[in-house]
Design a protein around this motif. Sequence first.
Motif, short mmCIF file in Angstrom:
data_model
loop_
_atom_site.label_atom_id
_atom_site.label_comp_id
_atom_site.label_asym_id
_atom_site.label_seq_id
_atom_site.Cartn_x
_atom_site.Cartn_y
_atom_site.Cartn_z
N PHE A 159 7.23 -1.38 0.71
CA PHE A 159 6.05 -1.99 1.31
C PHE A 159 6.28 -3.47 1.54
O PHE A 159 6.88 -4.14 0.69
CB PHE A 159 4.84 -1.79 0.39
N LYS A 160 5.80 -3.95 2.65
CA LYS A 160 5.91 -5.39 2.89
C LYS A 160 5.12 -6.16 1.84
O LYS A 160 4.07 -5.69 1.37
CB LYS A 160 5.39 -5.74 4.29
N ILE A 163 1.38 -6.54 2.23
CA ILE A 163 0.64 -5.28 2.07
C ILE A 163 0.55 -4.94 0.59
O ILE A 163 -0.53 -4.63 0.06
CB ILE A 163 1.38 -4.16 2.81
N GLN A 166 -1.99 -6.85 -1.35
CA GLN A 166 -3.38 -6.41 -1.20
C GLN A 166 -3.71 -5.25 -2.15
O GLN A 166 -4.75 -5.25 -2.80
CB GLN A 166 -3.64 -6.00 0.25
N TYR A 167 -2.79 -4.31 -2.22
CA TYR A 167 -2.98 -3.22 -3.18
C TYR A 167 -3.08 -3.78 -4.59
O TYR A 167 -3.90 -3.37 -5.40
CB TYR A 167 -1.81 -2.23 -3.11
N SER A 239 -1.45 5.92 -0.77
CA SER A 239 -0.51 5.38 0.22
C SER A 239 0.94 5.74 -0.10
O SER A 239 1.83 5.47 0.69
CB SER A 239 -0.65 3.86 0.26
#
Length: 479
Positions: A159-160, A163, A166-167, A239
């Motif tokens: 994941f970038k 991103i 945010q999680y 995700s």
Amino acid sequence: MPVKNADIAAAFEQIADLLELQNANPFRVRAYRNAARVVGELKLDLAATIAAGRPLPKLPGIGSDLEAKIREFATTGRMAALERLKKEVPAGVAELLKLPGLGPKRVRALYEELHVHTLPQLLRAARDGRIRSLPGFGAKTEQRIAEAIERQLGQVKRFKLAIAAQYADALLAHLKRAPGVVEVAAAGSLRRAKETVGDLDLLATAPDGAAVCRHFTQYPDVAEVLQSGETRASVVLKSGLQVDLRVVPQESYGAALMYFTGSKAHNIRLRRLAQAVFTNESASGWQQVTFASPVAVTANTTIPANVHLKVLQNGIFQVADGVKLIINGPLEAGPHQIFSWSGSGAIFIRGNCKEVLAEWFYPEGVTDHTDYIKKAVLATKQFDSYESAKDYWRPPVILTKPSYTIANLTFGGGWTGDYYAISLVGRLSNHRGAPVLWVKAGSGNNGIVVGDGTNFQDNNLFENLRIQKVGGYPGDNTG
DNA sequence: AGGCCGTACTG
DNA sequence: CAGTAC
DNA sequence: GCCT
């Protein structure tokens, strides 16, 4: 096709996997893994060095046996030990080791009992329900294997950073509401601000870890709970992002945050420091550490300007062939040897050290000091790129003492009086032995140097971390 | 010759 | 408890 | 297998 260091490292890794499948001595397996890491990180091209007939430098963790294997591989492109092992273990089986929950013992059972050699075969066996019949496996393990293969065949997704952050933020907010929680923080590659993140490593402190873990697994976005216990839990979000949570006592927070932030390579280096003996801790935070063996700089290293190095007698930086050590900060040392290196290694001192003594570059017992004085001169020039030695030695050694006695000195090959090379005669007493150096984590700064000179500086991620005693493990109360 | 990090979770 | 993961 |  020349053999690259990475090829040698891969061969050692393969040997380690195969030995593990054969139930070999785990320390022998680890020796191969260590060797793979050392060779893989090495800048010096081993095959080229061997081809040129030059001697190999002494590499940590590589003894006569492994060096012989390196030579064999570099000259012939093959490694007999690896090929023999490959015959003894079915091809493709090592792939199975990468699946979660599958280690050498279970993989061995799979291919010996079920003749499962590949991922697709394993998936079929899992779906057919053949795995649960094996001892040590159950229906749950079988299901987890099937899911893992499906996920792995589908995507190995990272994941970038933005991103993942945010999680992480949302999860941290959720964790803050867990019973008894005091601190929550993201560690791992997210905290190191890597461009992409493979999974989230979260850390919390609370008196009741199990309660926090339960709260964690009840997060609405959780797709699967991999495990949950007293001090840790792992989940997979919808995700596909895996999240590992650790809960530690409040007093372990600093050490745990450091440890789980990693990287793994950093922790390995830190562990060396943790094994060292600290003495004479002072009120201002200085500590003295004694290492059992010379301190080696095994990769190109820069010591940042805010780190003050103080090298005591018997302390030696060893710089490997081809390696560059750049010292930006203040450097203090007495009139004894503190540097040693071979081949094309180089040391650049750019910091505001008051003096650079020629003696820093002498091995014990040398009477012709010319080469070492050259090195002292070279080290003080400020370079931005690696240059051949003959092109630089312009700036003089900086001397602070009023007078020196010059003896046994010869200038040859173009050394014609421009440079006043200095040696002190008759009182060189450097003993190669346990090096001693001082390590200081400055107040409010952002870098520390661990024992082998490794720079650990991740922008300002550590600005609030105060280090009193650096020990590597959670519970050591290091933060 | 003897050590090589130490501990938690699962089945 | 053994095996596995971190 | 390496290292002390």
